[in-house]
Each structure stands twice: as structure tokens, then as C-alpha cells.
Scaffold this active site. Structure first.
Site, PDB file in Angstrom:
ATOM      1  N   HIS A 158       0.828  -1.209   0.000  1.00 25.65           N
ATOM      2  CA  HIS A 158       0.000   0.000   0.000  1.00 25.65           C
ATOM      3  C   HIS A 158       0.862   1.259   0.000  1.00 25.65           C
ATOM      4  CE1 HIS A 158      -3.464   2.485   0.380  1.00 25.65           C
ATOM      5  NE2 HIS A 158      -4.278   1.495   0.700  1.00 25.65           N
ATOM      6  N   ASP A 397     -10.266 -11.387 -15.875  1.00 22.03           N
ATOM      7  CA  ASP A 397     -10.175 -12.520 -16.802  1.00 22.03           C
ATOM      8  C   ASP A 397      -8.771 -12.570 -17.415  1.00 22.03           C
ATOM      9  OD1 ASP A 397     -10.426 -14.421 -18.739  1.00 22.03           O
ATOM     10  OD2 ASP A 397     -11.974 -13.367 -19.883  1.00 22.03           O
TER      11      ASP A 397
HETATM   12  N1  COA Z   1     -20.122   3.841  -9.841  1.00 20.00           N
HETATM   13  C1  COA Z   1     -21.353   4.003  -9.342  1.00 20.00           C
HETATM   14  N2  COA Z   1     -21.787   5.166  -8.818  1.00 20.00           N
HETATM   15  C2  COA Z   1     -20.980   6.201  -8.782  1.00 20.00           C
HETATM   16  C3  COA Z   1     -19.692   6.077  -9.273  1.00 20.00           C
HETATM   17  C4  COA Z   1     -19.266   4.847  -9.840  1.00 20.00           C
HETATM   18  N3  COA Z   1     -18.043   4.678 -10.339  1.00 20.00           N
HETATM   19  N4  COA Z   1     -19.110   7.228  -9.054  1.00 20.00           N
HETATM   20  C5  COA Z   1     -19.997   8.041  -8.480  1.00 20.00           C
HETATM   21  N5  COA Z   1     -21.157   7.438  -8.332  1.00 20.00           N
HETATM   22  C6  COA Z   1     -22.364   8.094  -7.788  1.00 20.00           C
HETATM   23  C7  COA Z   1     -23.340   7.251  -7.075  1.00 20.00           C
HETATM   24  O1  COA Z   1     -24.607   7.781  -7.247  1.00 20.00           O
HETATM   25  C8  COA Z   1     -22.955   7.325  -5.625  1.00 20.00           C
HETATM   26  O2  COA Z   1     -24.024   7.485  -4.727  1.00 20.00           O
HETATM   27  P1  COA Z   1     -24.735   6.193  -4.103  1.00 20.00           P
HETATM   28  O3  COA Z   1     -23.639   5.319  -3.584  1.00 20.00           O
HETATM   29  O4  COA Z   1     -25.613   6.684  -3.018  1.00 20.00           O
HETATM   30  O5  COA Z   1     -25.463   5.566  -5.231  1.00 20.00           O
HETATM   31  C9  COA Z   1     -22.133   8.569  -5.516  1.00 20.00           C
HETATM   32  O6  COA Z   1     -21.877   9.021  -6.810  1.00 20.00           O
HETATM   33  C10 COA Z   1     -20.857   8.219  -4.803  1.00 20.00           C
HETATM   34  O7  COA Z   1     -19.995   9.300  -4.864  1.00 20.00           O
HETATM   35  P2  COA Z   1     -18.615   9.291  -4.112  1.00 20.00           P
HETATM   36  O8  COA Z   1     -17.967  10.565  -4.439  1.00 20.00           O
HETATM   37  O9  COA Z   1     -17.865   8.043  -4.408  1.00 20.00           O
HETATM   38  O10 COA Z   1     -19.031   9.379  -2.579  1.00 20.00           O
HETATM   39  P3  COA Z   1     -19.249   8.257  -1.496  1.00 20.00           P
HETATM   40  O11 COA Z   1     -19.944   8.931  -0.376  1.00 20.00           O
HETATM   41  O12 COA Z   1     -19.844   7.041  -2.031  1.00 20.00           O
HETATM   42  O13 COA Z   1     -17.788   7.873  -1.016  1.00 20.00           O
HETATM   43  C11 COA Z   1     -15.562   8.311  -0.398  1.00 20.00           C
HETATM   44  C12 COA Z   1     -17.005   8.769  -0.309  1.00 20.00           C
HETATM   45  C13 COA Z   1     -14.716   9.310   0.350  1.00 20.00           C
HETATM   46  C14 COA Z   1     -15.410   6.936   0.220  1.00 20.00           C
HETATM   47  C15 COA Z   1     -15.165   8.279  -1.918  1.00 20.00           C
HETATM   48  O14 COA Z   1     -15.346   9.541  -2.497  1.00 20.00           O
HETATM   49  C16 COA Z   1     -13.732   7.869  -2.103  1.00 20.00           C
HETATM   50  O15 COA Z   1     -12.805   8.654  -2.058  1.00 20.00           O
HETATM   51  N6  COA Z   1     -13.487   6.588  -2.294  1.00 20.00           N
HETATM   52  C17 COA Z   1     -12.159   6.042  -2.366  1.00 20.00           C
HETATM   53  C18 COA Z   1     -12.312   4.638  -2.666  1.00 20.00           C
HETATM   54  C19 COA Z   1     -10.971   3.965  -2.627  1.00 20.00           C
HETATM   55  O16 COA Z   1     -10.061   4.348  -3.319  1.00 20.00           O
HETATM   56  N7  COA Z   1     -10.890   2.905  -1.828  1.00 20.00           N
HETATM   57  C20 COA Z   1      -9.730   2.113  -1.718  1.00 20.00           C
HETATM   58  C21 COA Z   1      -8.842   2.645  -0.661  1.00 20.00           C
HETATM   59  S1  COA Z   1      -7.233   1.975  -0.841  1.00 20.00           S
END
Ligand code: COA
Length: 453
Positions: A158, A397
């Protein structure tokens, strides 16, 4: 008990000469989890052409991996400590370790594939006792089962890649294995995070997110909590249950950007409440919830597509257990949103300056896999909830078909939670939770009792 015997071990190097030199790491690469993160993909028996001759699969994996490493050459390098708890990456093409193993076990022996101690035999063991400069940044294990099924597990550092980059790398590797050309090369320029530069300014924000999270009331350290035995549960949520939690979270006033709380904000709030209840905290117990925020699209300008590295900034939602539990779910979600929305370009740059000004980064590193009990602890009374909801992690895959099941390896630290897309019904989810054994049954009860449909 699953018995796995090792058939071969290969150090796979880039297929062509690659850039040789020192890659300076960004501050994010050097804090938080700097150990390896495992995932496992399970496949039904591959078609006959992959089984005769018997080494077709391993040969394909080795050949395609060595070609993938030409583009993703930092993964074939080695980390080294440079003092002050800081790391740099030697791009020396030492290679990545690929193991081939066999087991008399059948896929059906793994039941519903909830990560269990048996998984440790399917995941390459990273020997943290050897100096970090000798450790492969990626270790892969192919295991063939007696039923013809196989698993492919990967454990990746990581410090060098986050979830987005890990998945980009794995999917490009699979593409090459299928005989297709590389899709999008990684962007290996980490200037956006000012790697190796001196600080520019004094931090403009309070960065107490890097401090130790709270201890249990009445305790002055987390030493005792760290010792407690933990267990893992994979809690399935149907789409209806997800919708119900989201609706509940959105019943009151919505703060921040104003749009409805997302599934992540709602479910994480629900996990937080359930954990506070299960752990039977006092009303005035301070509690922190760590959120991994991907800063790629939050930077100005946003990071280039397929930026290679670790762009995750951990931020903390804080509260008191009594309030988290007694106020409506939307309150917990609002605390989580507040934390996430701090992550702007200005904030990221301020956090970079804050870390650059630290003489020693050790206290910000989670080195439990290296036997250290220093560093932040997100066990009782705290939690860390990562979202894998938007990571395109399914459908890997290599030519013999897509996996039928993918799961994180053992995330066996108290408070460590992941939210993943479900495997069956569209819109369903899985919450992978690790808690102290003594809290798990109560946690499950609270988790499900509020979302009975
Ligand atoms: N697929 C589906 N929906 C998506 C999407 C995608 N690729 N991107 C955005 N959306 C939409 C959906 O409507 C979703 O809302 P819903 O879950 O209620 O349906 C919303 O946008 C999600 O937006 P997001 O900005 O991802 O906010 P979140 O509240 O779901 O997540 C965080 C907040 C901080 C977790 C996220 O922004 C983030 O940074 N994730 C990092 C993930 C990551 O890298 N994880 C591994 C760590 S090593």
C-alpha cells in the site's frame, strides 16, 4: 484444514530493460498502511486448453506479468528506509514473487468464502522480518484445487499503490494475458503531490487527523485493546436493505453539499452506530471513524487519468458514542460527510506541508504487520471504513474466464471494515467487518435489527 503445497516460486522481472533510479515517494506513500493488502480471486475449473499441457496457466501468468511490469516498473522495485521514518523506492527491476501451489482441498471446502484463517494458505506470506529493501512489493499465488478450480491471490504494498492503481495494474496485466494490447499506461509523474520537494508553506488547516485516535474512557493507551482476539464477518445487505438505510439517513436535515447522503455515508454511519452499541461505550466515549478519501478528483487540476501511486488521504469523523447512538442515523452520516468534504485541493496541500514539516513520520505509520504496536489504532473505540464500492474490482479474466468470487484477504484488525459491491443481486452489498470476538454477535444483531425489511 486446508493443506497447500508449494510447487514453484518465480521472481518475475520486467520483460525489457526499465528505468533504473530512485523514485521519490509522496507523503501519502509514507504514512498509514505501508504494508501489503491482499485480495483473492476464485475461478471455476478453466477450459481444457488451459490444462494441457499442465503448465499453460503459470506460463501465461509469468509471461504477461513480466510484460506488464515493463509499464508498471515501480512495482518491480524495492522500498528502502531513508531515516525519519521516510521511504524511497528503488526502481531496480528486482521483480515480483509469483508462487505456484496445489491443494487437495476443493472450492466447496471454503463454504461461502468468508475470509477464514484457512485463507492464509492461499495468500502469499510476506515475511516482514526480512529488511524492507528485500521485500517484493507484489506477491502472487496461484493455487490449484483438486476439484479443478483455482485461486489467484495478490498482496500488494500500500506504500506504492492504492486501490485504484492496484486495480489498474491487475486489469492491464489480465489484458496482456488475454493477448490484448495494453489499454492505458500508468501516469508515473507524482509531481502533483510534490514528492521530494521541501514544504512550501505552513499548514493552513488543523491536521489532528494524523494524531492518535481516542482511547477508551479511563484508559491511557490502547495496549490492552490491541491484544484482544478478533474475528471477521461478511455481512450481506440486499438492495432493499441498502435503500432502507439510505432512506433512514436522509430523513432529517442534510448538511454539506446538500445532496442526499450516499450509500457510503449512510451505511458507514450505520456501522458506526452498531459498533458503538455493541462495544457498550459510555455516553461520553469519544470515538473516531477513519475514512480513506481518494484525492484524485479533489485536486485542482484533478490528477491525470491513471495516476500511479497512492492518492488516498485518511480523514477522521469524530463524535461521542452517546450522540452517535441516540441521535438519528443522519447525524452519524453528517459527521462522516463533514470529514470527507474537508478534502479539497487546499486541504491536501496543507496536509502535505504538515507532513513535510515532521521530523519523523513513524508515528503516522500503521506498522502492525511488522510487529509494531505504535502508530494509529482504529480498534475499539474507533473504526476505519474503506469503500471499495466504486473500484472496478470484478471480472478479472486472464483468458480462462472471469472469477466467480472475489474477496479481500484477511483484514484482521479490530475496527477494520470494508464496503464492497455484492456478488449476486444488482445493488446488493457486502460489509466486511473485523471486530473483537466479544463484540461481534452484538454487532450483527444491531446491524440487522434496524434494517429488517
Ligand atoms: N459507480 C457508481 N456510482 C458512482 C460512481 C461509480 N463509479 N461514481 C460516483 N457514483 C455516484 C453514485 O450515485 C454514488 O451514490 P450512491 O452510492 O448513493 O449511489 C455517488 O456518486 C458516490 O460518490 P462518491 O464521491 O464516491 O461518494 P461516497 O460517499 O460514495 O464515497 C468516499 C465517499 C470518500 C469513500 C469516496 O469519495 C472515495 O474517495 N473513495 C475512495 C475509494 C478507494 O479508493 N478505496 C480504496 C482505498 S485503498
Amino acid at each position: 484444514m486446508v493443506v497447500v503445497s508449494l510447487k514453484g516460486s518465480y521472481m518475475v522481472k520486467p520483460a525489457e530493460p526499465t528505468w533504473n533510479g530512485t523514485l521519490l515517494l509522496s507523503e501519502w506513500d509514507q504514512i498509514g498502511t505501508i504494508t501489503h493488502v491482499p485480495t483473492i480471486y476464485f475461478y471455476k475449473s478453466p477450459p481444457q486448453e488451459w490444462l494441457t499441457p499442465p503448465d499453460t496457466i503459470i506460463k501465461t501468468l509469468i509471461d504477461s506479468l513480466s510484460r506488464a511490469l515493463v509499464h508498471f516498473y515501480p512495482i518491480a522495485g524495492r522500498l528502502r528506509w531513508i531515516g525519519g521514518g521516510r521511504l524511497e523506492l528503488d526502481c531496480n527491476a528486482m521483480g515480483v514473487q509469483l508462487m505456484e501451489a496445489e491443494s487437495e482441498a476443493k472450492l466447496s471446502d471454503f463454504g461461502d468464502f468468508t475470509p477464514s484463517p484457512e485463507f492464509q494458505y492461499l495468500i502469499p506470506d510476506v515475511d516482514y522480518k526480512v529488511p524492507i529493501s528485500e521485500l517484493s512489493l507484489l506477491l502472487v499465488q496461484l493455487t490449484k484445487f483438486s476439484c479443478g478450480g483455482i485461486s489467484l491471490s495478490l498482496t500488494i504494498s500500500h506504500a506504492v499503490v492504492d486501490g485504484q492503481t492496484a486495480i489498474h495494474f491487475i486489469s492491464e496485466w489480465a489484458k496482456l494475458a488475454r493477448g490484448e494490447p495494453l489499454g492505458v499506461p500508468p501516469c508515473l509523474d507524482n509531481k502533483a503531490f510534490r514528492a521530494g520537494e521541501p514544504p512550501r508553506a505552513t499548514p493552513r488547516f488543523d491536521h489532528s487527523q494524523f494524531d492518535h485516535p481516542p482511547f477508551l474512557v479511563g484508559q491511557t493507551s490502547n495496549v490492552e485493546e490491541r491484544k484482544k482476539k478478533t474475528t471477521i464477518a461478511m455481512l450481506k445487505m440486499t438492495k432493499d436493505q441498502v435503500d432502507k438505510v439510505k432512506k433512514k439517513a436522509n430523513e432529517g436535515q442534510i448538511i454539506g453539499s446538500g445532496h442526499a447522503y450516499t450509500r457510503y455515508e449512510a451505511i458507514t454511519g450505520h456501522i458506526w452506530r452498531s459498533a458503538c452499541k455493541a462495544r457498550q461505550h459510555r455516553f461520553d466515549q469519544p470515538t473516531a471513524l477513519g475514512v480513506c478519501v481518494d484525492s484524485r478528483t479533489r485536486m485542482q487540476p484533478p490528477l491525470p487519468p491513471k495516476y500511479f501511486g497512492n492518492a488516498i488521504l485518511d480523514v477522521i469523523a469524530t463524535g461521542h458514542s452517546g450522540e452517535i447512538v441516540s441521535r438519528p442515523l443522519g447525524y452519524a452520516s453528517s459527521r462522516i460527510r463533514e470529514a470527507i468534504e474537508t478534502v479539497t485541493d487546499e486541504y491536501v496541500n496543507s496536509a502535505i506541508d504538515f507532513l513535510k514539516n515532521q521530523p519523523d513520520l513513524t508515528k503516522f505509520q500503521d506498522l502492525h504487520a511488522l510487529g509494531s504496536d505504535k502508530g494509529p489504532f482504529y480498534g475499539n473505540p474507533n473504526l476505519g471504513v474503506s469503500s471499495w464500492l466504486t473500484l472496478p474490482m470484478f471480472g478479472l479474466d486472464f483468458g480462462w474466464g472471469k472469477e466467480f468470487y472475489m474477496t479481500p484477504g484477511t483484514h484482521d484488525f479490530d475496527g477494520d471494515c470494508l464496503i464492497l459491491p455484492g456478488h449476486g443481486e444488482e445493488g446488493s452489498l457486502v460489509v466486511a467487518v473485523c471486530l473483537q470476538e466479544v463484540h461481534m454477535e452484538a454487532f450483527k444483531k444491531f446491524f440487522y435489527e434496524d434494517i429488517i425489511i
